[in-house]
Scaffold this motif. Structure first.
Motif, PDB file in Angstrom:
ATOM      1  N   ASN A 109       0.819  -1.218   0.000  1.00 57.51           N
ATOM      2  CA  ASN A 109       0.000   0.000   0.000  1.00 57.51           C
ATOM      3  C   ASN A 109       0.848   1.263   0.000  1.00 57.51           C
ATOM      4  N   GLY A 110       2.103   1.151   0.428  1.00 58.07           N
ATOM      5  CA  GLY A 110       2.980   2.312   0.452  1.00 58.07           C
ATOM      6  C   GLY A 110       3.609   2.624  -0.893  1.00 58.07           C
ATOM      7  N   GLN A 111       3.321   1.820  -1.911  1.00 57.32           N
ATOM      8  CA  GLN A 111       3.903   2.018  -3.238  1.00 57.32           C
ATOM      9  C   GLN A 111       2.908   2.717  -4.165  1.00 57.32           C
ATOM     10  N   ALA A 112       2.927   4.034  -4.152  1.00 59.70           N
ATOM     11  CA  ALA A 112       1.974   4.805  -4.951  1.00 59.70           C
ATOM     12  C   ALA A 112       2.156   4.590  -6.450  1.00 59.70           C
ATOM     13  N   ALA A 113       3.381   4.213  -6.877  1.00 56.97           N
ATOM     14  CA  ALA A 113       3.658   4.070  -8.304  1.00 56.97           C
ATOM     15  C   ALA A 113       3.112   2.774  -8.886  1.00 56.97           C
ATOM     16  N   LEU A 114       2.703   1.839  -8.036  1.00 59.01           N
ATOM     17  CA  LEU A 114       2.232   0.550  -8.523  1.00 59.01           C
ATOM     18  C   LEU A 114       0.738   0.580  -8.819  1.00 59.01           C
ATOM     19  N   THR A 115       0.329  -0.221  -9.801  1.00 66.35           N
ATOM     20  CA  THR A 115      -1.086  -0.397 -10.096  1.00 66.35           C
ATOM     21  C   THR A 115      -1.696  -1.327  -9.046  1.00 66.35           C
ATOM     22  N   PRO A 116      -3.029  -1.350  -8.935  1.00 67.83           N
ATOM     23  CA  PRO A 116      -3.664  -2.285  -7.983  1.00 67.83           C
ATOM     24  C   PRO A 116      -3.246  -3.732  -8.232  1.00 67.83           C
ATOM     25  N   GLU A 117      -3.110  -4.106  -9.495  1.00 61.52           N
ATOM     26  CA  GLU A 117      -2.710  -5.482  -9.813  1.00 61.52           C
ATOM     27  C   GLU A 117      -1.289  -5.755  -9.332  1.00 61.52           C
ATOM     28  N   GLN A 118      -0.402  -4.785  -9.525  1.00 62.09           N
ATOM     29  CA  GLN A 118       0.979  -4.960  -9.090  1.00 62.09           C
ATOM     30  C   GLN A 118       1.088  -4.995  -7.568  1.00 62.09           C
ATOM     31  N   LYS A 119       0.266  -4.212  -6.911  1.00 58.74           N
ATOM     32  CA  LYS A 119       0.247  -4.256  -5.448  1.00 58.74           C
ATOM     33  C   LYS A 119      -0.208  -5.625  -4.957  1.00 58.74           C
ATOM     34  N   THR A 120      -1.168  -6.199  -5.655  1.00 56.84           N
ATOM     35  CA  THR A 120      -1.646  -7.528  -5.278  1.00 56.84           C
ATOM     36  C   THR A 120      -0.543  -8.564  -5.433  1.00 56.84           C
ATOM     37  N   VAL A 121       0.200  -8.474  -6.540  1.00 60.88           N
ATOM     38  CA  VAL A 121       1.318  -9.392  -6.758  1.00 60.88           C
ATOM     39  C   VAL A 121       2.356  -9.235  -5.653  1.00 60.88           C
ATOM     40  N   MET A 122       2.690  -8.001  -5.302  1.00 58.09           N
ATOM     41  CA  MET A 122       3.662  -7.754  -4.241  1.00 58.09           C
ATOM     42  C   MET A 122       3.164  -8.308  -2.913  1.00 58.09           C
ATOM     43  N   ARG A 123       1.908  -8.078  -2.616  1.00 60.64           N
ATOM     44  CA  ARG A 123       1.294  -8.548  -1.363  1.00 60.64           C
ATOM     45  C   ARG A 123       1.382 -10.078  -1.272  1.00 60.64           C
ATOM     46  N   VAL A 124       0.992 -10.740  -2.347  1.00 63.92           N
ATOM     47  CA  VAL A 124       0.993 -12.202  -2.362  1.00 63.92           C
ATOM     48  C   VAL A 124       2.416 -12.742  -2.295  1.00 63.92           C
ATOM     49  N   THR A 125       3.323 -12.108  -3.021  1.00 61.18           N
ATOM     50  CA  THR A 125       4.715 -12.561  -3.038  1.00 61.18           C
ATOM     51  C   THR A 125       5.344 -12.463  -1.651  1.00 61.18           C
ATOM     52  N   TYR A 126       5.148 -11.336  -0.976  1.00 60.34           N
ATOM     53  CA  TYR A 126       5.701 -11.177   0.358  1.00 60.34           C
ATOM     54  C   TYR A 126       5.061 -12.152   1.348  1.00 60.34           C
ATOM     55  N   SER A 127       3.766 -12.373   1.221  1.00 62.07           N
ATOM     56  CA  SER A 127       3.089 -13.328   2.101  1.00 62.07           C
ATOM     57  C   SER A 127       3.623 -14.736   1.884  1.00 62.07           C
ATOM     58  N   ASN A 128       3.842 -15.097   0.629  1.00 68.08           N
ATOM     59  CA  ASN A 128       4.390 -16.414   0.321  1.00 68.08           C
ATOM     60  C   ASN A 128       5.815 -16.556   0.835  1.00 68.08           C
ATOM     61  N   LEU A 129       6.566 -15.462   0.749  1.00 67.01           N
ATOM     62  CA  LEU A 129       7.937 -15.481   1.257  1.00 67.01           C
ATOM     63  C   LEU A 129       7.950 -15.754   2.757  1.00 67.01           C
ATOM     64  N   LEU A 130       7.060 -15.110   3.486  1.00 64.39           N
ATOM     65  CA  LEU A 130       6.964 -15.338   4.925  1.00 64.39           C
ATOM     66  C   LEU A 130       6.530 -16.771   5.222  1.00 64.39           C
TER      67      LEU A 130
END
Length: 233
Positions: A103-124
């Motif tokens: 959510n802190g990445q204003a430059a990302l699209t909603p889809e890209q934010k979702t990918v980042m969210r899922v990727t970080y969650s999977n990493l954890l």
């Protein structure tokens, strides 16, 4: 694990406003870590000055700790050993940092934010399949290991990893600020350390495979910040 780490690095490079988004993301993570540990960092350093020599000597480039056999726990002289549960904490029902960072990445699209969210969650999730869940010493050891590899090309042996983890565990176990730190703040720090370590590994791995010097430099700079903050290296 490698696929997840590569995805973290790849997203930072290919997202809209890649350079700005990447820099902001890593800066955001480091600022979060620094903010969360600021209240007890000086006290932790006091313990490190007294007992932390073994932790630093265990990870100095080109050095191998004498007498470190596989599975053997090497602690600094005079440092009491505490059970690993000493740095466990009660986690919230949901993750905190994947949403916060995306959510802190204003430059990302909603889809890209979702990918980042899922990727970080999977990493954890992936980290917790191989390491102790909701344990600060384990998260800190992971971030330091990743940093040493990126900065010095230093791959720790399993004995050195165990030694480093037990030293972090014993130092944190007697730190008053860590002990009274609310569980939600511990979770933020724990998740930030894992995501930071994973980002370093992802950047380093992809940077080497693609012969991308920019990614390798970013991994090294992020690793240097982690080592300076936690080991004063």
């Amino acid at each position: 694990m490698r696929k997840l780490l590569a995805a973290v690095a790849f997203l930072g490079v290919t997202a809209a406003g890649a350079a700005a988004a990447q820099t902001n993301s890593y800066t955001h993570m480091l600022n979060t870590i620094q903010t969360q540990n600021q209240s007890w960092y000086n006290q932790l350093n006091a313990y490190n000055r007294q007992f932390g020599g073994a932790a630093r000597s265990a990870v100095q480039p080109g050095q191998v700790q004498p007498g470190a056999a596989a599975g053997q726990q090497q602690l600094a002289p005079g440092l009491p050993q505490y059970p690993i549960t000493a740095t466990d904490f009660y986690a919230l029902p949901v993750r905190v940092m994947p949403d916060y960072l995306a959510n802190g990445q204003a430059a990302l699209t909603p889809e890209q934010k979702t990918v980042m969210r899922v990727t970080y969650s999977n990493l954890l999730d992936d980290f917790e399949k191989q390491n102790r869940r909701n344990n600060m010493a384990a998260a800190l050891t992971f971030a330091v290991r990743a940093s040493l590899l990126a900065v010095y090309g230093r791959q720790l042996s399993q004995a050195e990893i165990d030694q480093l983890g037990w030293n972090f565990n014993s130092v944190l176990a007697v730190n008053p600020q860590f002990i009274i730190m609310p569980p939600n703040e511990k979770q933020v720090l724990y998740e930030s350390l894992i995501i930071t370590g994973g980002t370093i590994v992802g950047l380093q791995t992809e940077g080497v495979q693609q012969n991308n010097l920019v990614m390798q430099v970013e991994a090294k700079e992020l690793g240097q910040a982690v080592l300076k903050q936690w080991l004063n290296m």
